[in-house]
Design a protein around this motif. Sequence first.
Motif, PDB file in Angstrom:
ATOM      1  N   CYS A  16       1.071  -0.767   0.424  1.00 12.58           N
ATOM      2  CA  CYS A  16      -0.329  -0.279   0.229  1.00 12.58           C
ATOM      3  C   CYS A  16       0.501   0.888   0.102  1.00 12.58           C
ATOM      4  CB  CYS A  16      -0.660  -0.013   0.983  1.00 12.58           C
ATOM      5  SG  CYS A  16      -2.451  -1.073   1.371  1.00 12.58           S
ATOM      6  N   ALA A  17       2.202   1.105   1.175  1.00 17.85           N
ATOM      7  CA  ALA A  17       2.677   2.201   0.971  1.00 17.85           C
ATOM      8  C   ALA A  17       3.265   2.713  -0.861  1.00 17.85           C
ATOM      9  CB  ALA A  17       3.884   1.523   1.778  1.00 17.85           C
ATOM     10  N   TYR A  18       3.467   1.285  -1.202  1.00 18.32           N
ATOM     11  CA  TYR A  18       4.282   1.717  -2.370  1.00 18.32           C
ATOM     12  C   TYR A  18       3.389   2.124  -4.057  1.00 18.32           C
ATOM     13  CZ  TYR A  18       6.349   0.828  -7.241  1.00 18.32           C
ATOM     14  OH  TYR A  18       6.740   0.162  -8.608  1.00 18.32           O
ATOM     15  N   HIS A  19       2.002   2.424  -3.636  1.00 17.86           N
ATOM     16  CA  HIS A  19       0.597   2.285  -4.419  1.00 17.86           C
ATOM     17  C   HIS A  19       0.202   3.154  -4.110  1.00 17.86           C
ATOM     18  CE1 HIS A  19       1.376  -0.093  -7.787  1.00 17.86           C
ATOM     19  NE2 HIS A  19       1.803  -1.402  -6.482  1.00 17.86           N
ATOM     20  N   ASP A  20       0.968   4.057  -2.865  1.00 17.90           N
ATOM     21  CA  ASP A  20      -0.012   5.250  -1.453  1.00 17.90           C
ATOM     22  C   ASP A  20      -1.757   4.647  -1.725  1.00 17.90           C
ATOM     23  OD1 ASP A  20      -0.227   7.436  -0.656  1.00 17.90           O
ATOM     24  OD2 ASP A  20      -0.710   9.013  -2.391  1.00 17.90           O
ATOM     25  N   TYR A  21      -1.986   3.302  -1.691  1.00 21.99           N
ATOM     26  CA  TYR A  21      -3.200   2.817  -1.301  1.00 21.99           C
ATOM     27  C   TYR A  21      -3.224   3.306   1.006  1.00 21.99           C
ATOM     28  CZ  TYR A  21      -3.384   0.231  -4.992  1.00 21.99           C
ATOM     29  OH  TYR A  21      -3.154  -0.062  -7.117  1.00 21.99           O
ATOM     30  N   THR A  22      -4.214   3.000   1.164  1.00 22.21           N
ATOM     31  CA  THR A  22      -4.669   2.640   2.207  1.00 22.21           C
ATOM     32  C   THR A  22      -4.495   0.630   2.927  1.00 22.21           C
ATOM     33  OG1 THR A  22      -5.683   4.798   2.362  1.00 22.21           O
ATOM     34  CG2 THR A  22      -6.216   3.866   4.418  1.00 22.21           C
ATOM     35  N   TYR A  23      -4.272   1.045   4.195  1.00 22.44           N
ATOM     36  CA  TYR A  23      -3.969  -0.168   4.058  1.00 22.44           C
ATOM     37  C   TYR A  23      -4.871  -0.276   5.522  1.00 22.44           C
ATOM     38  CZ  TYR A  23      -3.258  -4.674   7.042  1.00 22.44           C
ATOM     39  OH  TYR A  23      -3.348  -5.706   7.176  1.00 22.44           O
ATOM     40  N   GLN A  24      -6.039  -0.931   5.849  1.00 23.09           N
ATOM     41  CA  GLN A  24      -6.585  -1.149   6.974  1.00 23.09           C
ATOM     42  C   GLN A  24      -7.412  -2.346   7.709  1.00 23.09           C
ATOM     43  OE1 GLN A  24      -9.692   2.298   8.003  1.00 23.09           O
ATOM     44  NE2 GLN A  24      -8.323   1.140   9.591  1.00 23.09           N
ATOM     45  N   PHE A  25      -6.713  -1.933   8.696  1.00 23.99           N
ATOM     46  CA  PHE A  25      -6.645  -3.610   9.749  1.00 23.99           C
ATOM     47  C   PHE A  25      -7.753  -3.374  10.717  1.00 23.99           C
ATOM     48  CE2 PHE A  25      -4.985  -7.405  11.108  1.00 23.99           C
ATOM     49  CZ  PHE A  25      -5.631  -7.624  12.920  1.00 23.99           C
TER      50      PHE A  25
ATOM     51  N   GLN B 192       4.741  -4.695  -7.689  1.00 26.31           N
ATOM     52  CA  GLN B 192       4.406  -3.858  -8.748  1.00 26.31           C
ATOM     53  C   GLN B 192       2.913  -3.742  -9.631  1.00 26.31           C
ATOM     54  OE1 GLN B 192       7.340  -4.495 -12.001  1.00 26.31           O
ATOM     55  NE2 GLN B 192       6.347  -3.167 -13.166  1.00 26.31           N
ATOM     56  N   ILE B 193       2.679  -4.857  -9.561  1.00 29.94           N
ATOM     57  CA  ILE B 193       0.714  -4.915  -9.979  1.00 29.94           C
ATOM     58  C   ILE B 193      -0.136  -2.935  -9.463  1.00 29.94           C
ATOM     59  CG2 ILE B 193      -1.522  -6.021 -10.836  1.00 29.94           C
ATOM     60  CD1 ILE B 193       0.324  -8.559 -10.898  1.00 29.94           C
TER      61      ILE B 193
ATOM     62  N   THR C 278       4.180 -17.559 -11.469  1.00 31.84           N
ATOM     63  CA  THR C 278       4.672 -16.326 -11.065  1.00 31.84           C
ATOM     64  C   THR C 278       4.349 -14.886 -12.095  1.00 31.84           C
ATOM     65  OG1 THR C 278       6.769 -17.244 -11.748  1.00 31.84           O
ATOM     66  CG2 THR C 278       7.465 -15.554 -12.146  1.00 31.84           C
ATOM     67  N   GLY C 279       4.091 -14.018 -11.376  1.00 31.59           N
ATOM     68  CA  GLY C 279       3.308 -12.784 -12.470  1.00 31.59           C
ATOM     69  C   GLY C 279       2.082 -12.922 -11.682  1.00 31.59           C
ATOM     70  N   ASP C 280       1.722 -13.954 -11.328  1.00 25.71           N
ATOM     71  CA  ASP C 280       0.103 -13.435 -10.409  1.00 25.71           C
ATOM     72  C   ASP C 280       0.025 -12.631  -9.658  1.00 25.71           C
ATOM     73  OD1 ASP C 280      -1.240 -15.054 -13.023  1.00 25.71           O
ATOM     74  OD2 ASP C 280      -1.184 -16.526 -10.792  1.00 25.71           O
ATOM     75  N   LEU C 281      -0.782 -12.020  -9.182  1.00 21.23           N
ATOM     76  CA  LEU C 281      -0.741 -10.557  -8.364  1.00 21.23           C
ATOM     77  C   LEU C 281      -0.623 -10.985  -6.371  1.00 21.23           C
ATOM     78  CD1 LEU C 281      -1.165  -7.873  -6.588  1.00 21.23           C
ATOM     79  CD2 LEU C 281      -3.523  -8.023  -7.198  1.00 21.23           C
ATOM     80  N   VAL C 282      -1.870 -12.395  -6.676  1.00 23.09           N
ATOM     81  CA  VAL C 282      -1.523 -13.003  -4.896  1.00 23.09           C
ATOM     82  C   VAL C 282      -1.669 -14.354  -5.023  1.00 23.09           C
ATOM     83  CG1 VAL C 282      -4.045 -13.109  -3.171  1.00 23.09           C
ATOM     84  CG2 VAL C 282      -3.182 -11.266  -3.813  1.00 23.09           C
ATOM     85  N   VAL C 283      -1.747 -15.017  -3.450  1.00 19.76           N
ATOM     86  CA  VAL C 283      -1.362 -16.028  -3.312  1.00 19.76           C
ATOM     87  C   VAL C 283      -2.373 -16.423  -1.898  1.00 19.76           C
ATOM     88  CG1 VAL C 283       0.873 -16.980  -2.452  1.00 19.76           C
ATOM     89  CG2 VAL C 283      -0.138 -19.152  -3.266  1.00 19.76           C
TER      90      VAL C 283
END
Length: 353
Positions: free
Chosen positions: A122-131, A178-179, A305-310
């Motif tokens: 989130c920091a890399y993309h400037d998104y907000t992380y919420q827990f 990176q995605i 390899t290259g998929d966003l999430v596992v």
Amino acid sequence: MAMIYLSLYGRVALLSQDVRKQQGSASKSPKFVVDFSGQVSSLTTDGANQVDDPKDQSTDQPSAQSVQPLHLTLDEMRNMAGDSLEPKGKKIVLLTATDGKGNNGAIQNLIEMVTENREEYCAYHDYTYQFINISKYHMEGRPPVWAKIPAIQEAFENNVAAEWVWLLDTDSIIMTPQIDLAKHLLDPQAMETRIAYGAPITLIDGKPSGLTVSRGIDVNNVDIIIAQDEIGVNAGSVLFRRSDWTMSLLQKWVDPYNVQQYANEQDALNHMIVNNKEIRQHIAIVAQRVINAFSVGGEHMGWKTGDLVVHFAGCWVEDACDTRWKDFWSRRKTVSETIADLTVQGFRTTLAD
């Protein structure tokens, strides 16, 4: 060895060891040094502008005297990677909603690792992380997974700028940071390429419902993005758009009938999709690996390899959660590695120019 000095100001990227304990708060702006091999290290305040001893420099690489340091902001690196589409930044919230219990207990240090992985993304993309700790939403006689639904509502309430909330189950690792979600999925043109048009919609037992994903879906009216596995939709990775329709759907989802009739929130949502045409017009079903690849599975299910999430769905059946988690954790690409790759690409472009 000549060095590239990379200042990350305004927006930030986090090295793994500097993960913050605060939830979704702003981060400090570290600086990094990236060498020609792509290695990233943090700059100290003393001697930050020094390069290695000249005698250690390879003769086939440009020297510090012949090449000016390359300074890139994160925005410039994102643009270099083509990540300039909307929505961006604080318009996207990544939500972890859990009580820390359930079948994931076998994974050692799970919450700490998940926090590290998602905060740096989130920091890399400037998104907000919420827990959100969903214990406060537990109700007597209702399985805990139902508490994720009011957590989605809370995430929208807590983040007024958010246009999308991405609910991602705790037993998931972001493998390719990176995605950018707009380029990957949320931009209307990107979304059109991701929807699994014509794919069969399955029932919760994996049998065909007789329905297929309509080719008439208007991406501008899509409010929920979800993927299917072999037994229906999987709610382990779902994106919700802020809209009146979404808020209404969340209320219908936790209707007492659904809670009593279905063992979990996932089965209830699958039932609503199959039995309500109006709901299907607002839901985009995408190929599973777009947002919800599994740690094991065939060509269209298992992570590549290259998929966003596992996602480690069902790993407890074979008592394999911790083993699989450690394997994929060691194979994930970190944000610092991503920064190094993009910076070296930019450096080579600068040399070519």
